[in-house]
Motif scaffolding. Structure first.
Motif, PDB file in Angstrom:
ATOM      1  N   THR A 121       9.384   4.886  -9.975  1.00 53.46           N
ATOM      2  CA  THR A 121       7.936   4.701  -9.827  1.00 53.46           C
ATOM      3  C   THR A 121       7.322   5.892  -9.087  1.00 53.46           C
ATOM      4  O   THR A 121       7.640   6.123  -7.919  1.00 53.46           O
ATOM      5  CB  THR A 121       7.630   3.413  -9.037  1.00 53.46           C
ATOM      6  OG1 THR A 121       8.284   2.308  -9.670  1.00 53.46           O
ATOM      7  CG2 THR A 121       6.131   3.155  -8.992  1.00 53.46           C
ATOM      8  N   LEU A 181      14.047   0.911  -9.712  1.00 52.57           N
ATOM      9  CA  LEU A 181      12.591   0.833  -9.870  1.00 52.57           C
ATOM     10  C   LEU A 181      11.885   1.726  -8.849  1.00 52.57           C
ATOM     11  O   LEU A 181      10.889   2.393  -9.165  1.00 52.57           O
ATOM     12  CB  LEU A 181      12.120  -0.615  -9.708  1.00 52.57           C
ATOM     13  CG  LEU A 181      12.449  -1.569 -10.850  1.00 52.57           C
ATOM     14  CD1 LEU A 181      12.042  -2.993 -10.485  1.00 52.57           C
ATOM     15  CD2 LEU A 181      11.730  -1.119 -12.125  1.00 52.57           C
ATOM     16  N   LEU A 183       2.200   3.999  -7.370  1.00 48.29           N
ATOM     17  CA  LEU A 183       2.347   2.969  -6.340  1.00 48.29           C
ATOM     18  C   LEU A 183       1.179   3.015  -5.355  1.00 48.29           C
ATOM     19  O   LEU A 183       0.663   1.968  -4.939  1.00 48.29           O
ATOM     20  CB  LEU A 183       3.669   3.181  -5.596  1.00 48.29           C
ATOM     21  CG  LEU A 183       4.040   2.133  -4.545  1.00 48.29           C
ATOM     22  CD1 LEU A 183       4.115   0.753  -5.188  1.00 48.29           C
ATOM     23  CD2 LEU A 183       5.361   2.493  -3.880  1.00 48.29           C
TER      24      LEU A 183
END
Length: 323
Positions: A151, A147, A156
């Protein structure tokens, strides 16, 4: 091989790398110069501003030397580069080197915090996954690192700004405070952007360390250490981790260049006026000297980081260095 021979070999490697830096800079500069010429629009028009007359635009073009042939502009840049002059920014009307020096401490601060985040997350989780290989802890780390790699840092960064910075107001959402104004005010402004920037590096470090350490822990000398009664933690830290750190060192060196590139997006999101913000502004304005100066600076930092990685190999594996 004697210590003096190893030192001579290291100095020879340093010399070769520094000499190779010269043609590398020329190639990178030529590529950057060529790509910037492909940007649509007239830099003189953008700098003169909306509503400028043709005479004003032509005056800007002449003043900045943009009316000269491309090969003359490139030759002038190379000549100045040899003398340590990166030129003057069209947009800021300031020497590019001065702009880099002024913004460098901000970007170094952000990069250090991001690297600290990467190491503080990546090394413990990588060790945990290696020691618990095949079990649920290993699977959790594998899913988490996947993950983290998948990302994008701008996604983020936006999530952290909106949730932690704006909604919960636990940390400042934007801005930067100098270290001279206090350690905590400095750090609290860098935690969110540093986390957004360092998560990918943490995920890569965890994956590489997990694979390397799991392989080391299967070696006979490690099993012998366990059979002698050493505690599992002592076996990992004393016998396993040093031999498993070479892939991690490689990742850290590679991630240095990545982190410098990633600051362009993260600094823009968090309103930090570092080198990344300067690079974005230069590209948006078609500011050729600023773009070239930033590229040359970034390449130099990346090459030096790679050189530091090679020197670290010699510390971690002296036998490999002597070979």
């Amino acid at each position: 091989m004697s210590t003096s021979a190893v030192g001579s070999r290291t100095r020879s490697m340093l010399g070769r790398r520094l000499v190779a830096l010269v043609p590398l800079m020329a190639i990178v500069s030529l590529a950057t110069f060529s790509l910037v010429l492909l940007i649509p629009g007239d830099p003189a028009h953008r700098i003169a501003g909306e509503g400028a007359t043709e005479a004003q635009i032509e005056a800007v073009r002449t003043d900045l030397g943009l009316d000269r042939p491309a090969y003359e502009q490139f030759a002038s840049f190379l000549g100045n580069l040899v003398q340590g002059d990166l030129g003057t920014s069209y947009t800021f009307r300031t020497p590019v080197w001065d702009m880099i020096v002024a913004r460098l401490p901000i970007t170094i601060s952000l990069t250090l915090v991001a690297m600290a985040v990467a190491l503080l997350i990546g090394i413990p989780t990588g060790v945990l996954a290696a020691r618990r290989a095949g079990r649920w802890e290993d699977r959790v780390v594998t899913v988490g690192s996947t993950l983290g790699l998948a990302t994008p840092n701008f996604v983020l960064g936006l999530l952290l700004t909106l949730i932690i910075g704006v909604k919960l107001q636990w940390l400042p959402a934007t801005g930067y405070v100098e270290l001279s104004e206090g350690f905590w005010p400095w750090l609290e402004h860098l935690i969110l952007p540093g986390f957004a920037l360092g998560v990918v590096a943490a995920a890569e470090i965890a994956r590489q360390l997990r694979a390397s350490l799991a392989d080391v822990l299967r070696q006979d000398y490690v099993r012998t250490a366990v059979a002698k009664g050493l505690l599992p933690g002592a076996v990992v830290w004393k016998h396993g981790l040093k031999n498993a750190m070479m892939p991690v060192v490689t990742v850290v060196g590679i991630q240095t260049g990545y982190l410098l590139g990633g600051t362009a997006v993260v600094e823009t999101i968090f309103g930090i006026q570092g080198l990344g913000d300067f690079a974005v502004r230069a590209v948006m304005a078609g500011d050729l000297p600023a773009i070239q100066g930033m590229v040359v600076f970034a390449v130099t930092i990346t090459v030096l980081a790679s050189l530091l990685v090679d020197l670290t190999y010699g510390y971690l594996n002296p036998r490999g260095e002597s070979q």
